[in-house]
Design a protein around this motif. Structure first.
Motif, PDB file in Angstrom:
ATOM      1  N   THR A 139       0.815  -1.211   0.000  1.00 52.92           N
ATOM      2  CA  THR A 139       0.000   0.000   0.000  1.00 52.92           C
ATOM      3  C   THR A 139       0.855   1.270   0.000  1.00 52.92           C
ATOM      4  O   THR A 139       0.603   2.208  -0.770  1.00 52.92           O
ATOM      5  CB  THR A 139      -0.944   0.022   1.218  1.00 52.92           C
ATOM      6  N   VAL A 140       1.851   1.327   0.851  1.00 53.29           N
ATOM      7  CA  VAL A 140       2.677   2.534   0.965  1.00 53.29           C
ATOM      8  C   VAL A 140       3.391   2.844  -0.345  1.00 53.29           C
ATOM      9  O   VAL A 140       3.430   3.997  -0.797  1.00 53.29           O
ATOM     10  CB  VAL A 140       3.689   2.407   2.118  1.00 53.29           C
ATOM     11  N   SER A 141       3.943   1.827  -0.984  1.00 50.78           N
ATOM     12  CA  SER A 141       4.649   2.073  -2.251  1.00 50.78           C
ATOM     13  C   SER A 141       3.684   2.547  -3.330  1.00 50.78           C
ATOM     14  O   SER A 141       4.047   3.383  -4.175  1.00 50.78           O
ATOM     15  CB  SER A 141       5.380   0.803  -2.706  1.00 50.78           C
ATOM     16  N   ILE A 142       2.450   2.045  -3.293  1.00 51.19           N
ATOM     17  CA  ILE A 142       1.450   2.474  -4.278  1.00 51.19           C
ATOM     18  C   ILE A 142       1.110   3.947  -4.092  1.00 51.19           C
ATOM     19  O   ILE A 142       1.102   4.729  -5.050  1.00 51.19           O
ATOM     20  CB  ILE A 142       0.177   1.602  -4.165  1.00 51.19           C
ATOM     21  N   ILE A 143       0.826   4.353  -2.851  1.00 48.21           N
ATOM     22  CA  ILE A 143       0.423   5.738  -2.644  1.00 48.21           C
ATOM     23  C   ILE A 143       1.604   6.692  -2.860  1.00 48.21           C
ATOM     24  O   ILE A 143       1.420   7.820  -3.335  1.00 48.21           O
ATOM     25  CB  ILE A 143      -0.224   5.955  -1.257  1.00 48.21           C
ATOM     26  N   LYS A 144       2.804   6.244  -2.530  1.00 45.47           N
ATOM     27  CA  LYS A 144       3.988   7.075  -2.770  1.00 45.47           C
ATOM     28  C   LYS A 144       4.218   7.281  -4.267  1.00 45.47           C
ATOM     29  O   LYS A 144       4.651   8.356  -4.710  1.00 45.47           O
ATOM     30  CB  LYS A 144       5.213   6.444  -2.119  1.00 45.47           C
ATOM     31  N   GLU A 145       3.939   6.246  -5.051  1.00 41.16           N
ATOM     32  CA  GLU A 145       4.088   6.359  -6.503  1.00 41.16           C
ATOM     33  C   GLU A 145       3.098   7.368  -7.076  1.00 41.16           C
ATOM     34  O   GLU A 145       3.452   8.186  -7.938  1.00 41.16           O
ATOM     35  CB  GLU A 145       3.878   4.987  -7.151  1.00 41.16           C
ATOM     36  N   TYR A 146       1.869   7.348  -6.575  1.00 38.01           N
ATOM     37  CA  TYR A 146       0.881   8.329  -7.032  1.00 38.01           C
ATOM     38  C   TYR A 146       1.275   9.738  -6.600  1.00 38.01           C
ATOM     39  O   TYR A 146       1.026  10.712  -7.316  1.00 38.01           O
ATOM     40  CB  TYR A 146      -0.510   7.971  -6.518  1.00 38.01           C
ATOM     41  N   GLU A 147       1.871   9.860  -5.434  1.00 36.05           N
ATOM     42  CA  GLU A 147       2.318  11.173  -4.966  1.00 36.05           C
ATOM     43  C   GLU A 147       3.388  11.743  -5.902  1.00 36.05           C
ATOM     44  O   GLU A 147       3.423  12.955  -6.159  1.00 36.05           O
ATOM     45  CB  GLU A 147       2.856  11.064  -3.537  1.00 36.05           C
ATOM     46  N   ARG A 180      -1.481  16.522  -6.953  1.00 37.25           N
ATOM     47  CA  ARG A 180      -2.689  16.631  -6.131  1.00 37.25           C
ATOM     48  C   ARG A 180      -2.714  15.606  -4.995  1.00 37.25           C
ATOM     49  O   ARG A 180      -3.560  15.691  -4.095  1.00 37.25           O
ATOM     50  CB  ARG A 180      -3.941  16.444  -7.005  1.00 37.25           C
ATOM     51  N   VAL A 181      -1.817  14.624  -5.027  1.00 40.44           N
ATOM     52  CA  VAL A 181      -1.786  13.563  -4.023  1.00 40.44           C
ATOM     53  C   VAL A 181      -0.775  13.903  -2.930  1.00 40.44           C
ATOM     54  O   VAL A 181       0.375  14.228  -3.206  1.00 40.44           O
ATOM     55  CB  VAL A 181      -1.422  12.208  -4.663  1.00 40.44           C
ATOM     56  N   ILE A 182      -1.228  13.828  -1.678  1.00 43.44           N
ATOM     57  CA  ILE A 182      -0.389  14.093  -0.506  1.00 43.44           C
ATOM     58  C   ILE A 182      -0.502  12.885   0.418  1.00 43.44           C
ATOM     59  O   ILE A 182      -1.616  12.434   0.721  1.00 43.44           O
ATOM     60  CB  ILE A 182      -0.861  15.356   0.236  1.00 43.44           C
ATOM     61  N   THR A 183       0.634  12.353   0.865  1.00 43.64           N
ATOM     62  CA  THR A 183       0.574  11.143   1.683  1.00 43.64           C
ATOM     63  C   THR A 183       1.202  11.347   3.060  1.00 43.64           C
ATOM     64  O   THR A 183       2.143  12.126   3.231  1.00 43.64           O
ATOM     65  CB  THR A 183       1.290   9.965   0.994  1.00 43.64           C
TER      66      THR A 183
END
Length: 331
Positions: A48-56, A61-64
């Protein structure tokens, strides 16, 4: 063309790798583009973390945020609400799929109705997005109450607002913080709905704006726990204990309530405490029962009245129902 105001979308994640990309894509590809997708991960052990970091990295517009210790989903949403900077925010789960015009439609409804919170219906789907129930609110028998009432009474006895459909105003966040921690039955969306209804205007958009995925690992879903019970006492204990937990939390957070709800909280808690161990018939507090349940359907009112106040009759009816069900299964 009028400049779109920025809307903050709050997503709490935990071990969500299987469906997360599909959900994030459905949010980033909305017809309403001016958003901030703020994601807080609650110590996931998968990708999950690597996925959201990639989108960031890919979309500004993505902030994690990555939590250092597990908060639980309610406290994680509380953390996210503290990160809201813009006038309007929305809540998001990690495993659903938003209709492409979800933000646009709920935001338009907020402006048209001069509302403070908008919520909608949902389409219930399975893990492959195949429709299970075309309307969540109809399946859960919430539609009548949702459309008939608009104030605190709609939200007071049990939750009628699904959090992942909420669009609301930042100005109410301080009023609802912190979320009650006394009961697992007073969840974040229930509390948000009560507080905003107490102080502002809550409206319902009678449309399905989201594919609400049920896949066996949901924190909150469509399963009705009491349907699996074989003893009436277990059903009654659940009904009573849930309400005891809810009203205990209300009383402990009485500073958040206005009259007449503040006083009703105390009377309701006393009522459920008095009937908790009743085995036959209760004659006390019927007026309190009526105040609590008068907004429900006649069927639910009578069913609850029997369960709470006439357990001796409820036990007989429950046994008859089980006997008939067993006979049907043998046919």
């Amino acid at each position: 063309m009028e400049q779109q105001e920025t809307i903050d979308i709050l997503m709490a994640t935990y071990n969500g790798e299987k469906y997360l990309k599909e959900q994030i894509e459905s949010i980033l590809n909305q017809t309403y583009k001016n958003i901030r997708l703020i994601i807080s991960d609650d110590c996931s052990k998968d990708d999950t973390v690597s996925i959201i970091k990639e989108y960031e990295k890919r979309d500004k517009r993505v902030i994690t945020y990555i939590q250092e210790k597990n908060l639980g989903y309610i406290k994680n949403f509380e953390f996210l609400l503290k990160k809201v900077e813009n006038r309007i925010y929305m809540l998001s789960d990690q495993d659903d799929v938003w209709n492409e015009d979800k933000i646009e439609k709920t935001y338009t409804k907020l402006k048209e109705e001069n509302a403070d919170l908008v919520f909608t219906d949902l389409e219930v789907v399975d893990s492959n997005l195949t429709t299970m129930f075309s309307s969540f609110n109809t399946y859960m028998k919430l539609q009548r109450k949702i459309t008939k009432y608009s104030g605190v009474e709609r939200q007071y006895l049990y939750n009628c607002i699904t959090g992942c459909t909420i669009l609301s105003k930042k100005e109410f966040i301080d009023k609802m913080m912190p979320f009650p921690s006394e009961s697992k039955y007073v969840v974040h969306d229930m509390w948000i709905g009560i507080i905003v209804a107490m102080c502002g205007k809550v409206v319902y958009l009678n449309e399905k704006t989201i594919k609400y995925r049920q896949h066996g690992n949901n924190q909150v879903g469509t399963e009705k726990i009491s349907h699996g019970f074989t003893k009436f006492k277990d059903v009654r204990d659940l009904f009573v204990n849930v309400k005891l937990a809810v009203f205990s939390a209300y009383v402990k957070n009485e500073d958040k309530f206005i009259e007449p709800w503040k006083e009703l909280n105390k009377k309701a808690l006393n009522y459920y405490e008095n009937i908790k161990d009743c085995k036959y018939i209760n004659f006390k507090g019927w007026n309190i029962f009526h105040k609590l349940y008068k907004y429900e359907t006649i069927y639910y009112y009578l069913l609850s009245f029997i369960i709470m106040n006439f357990p001796i009759l409820g036990n007989i009816l429950f046994k008859i129902r089980n006997t008939l069900n067993r006979a049907k299964r043998k046919e």
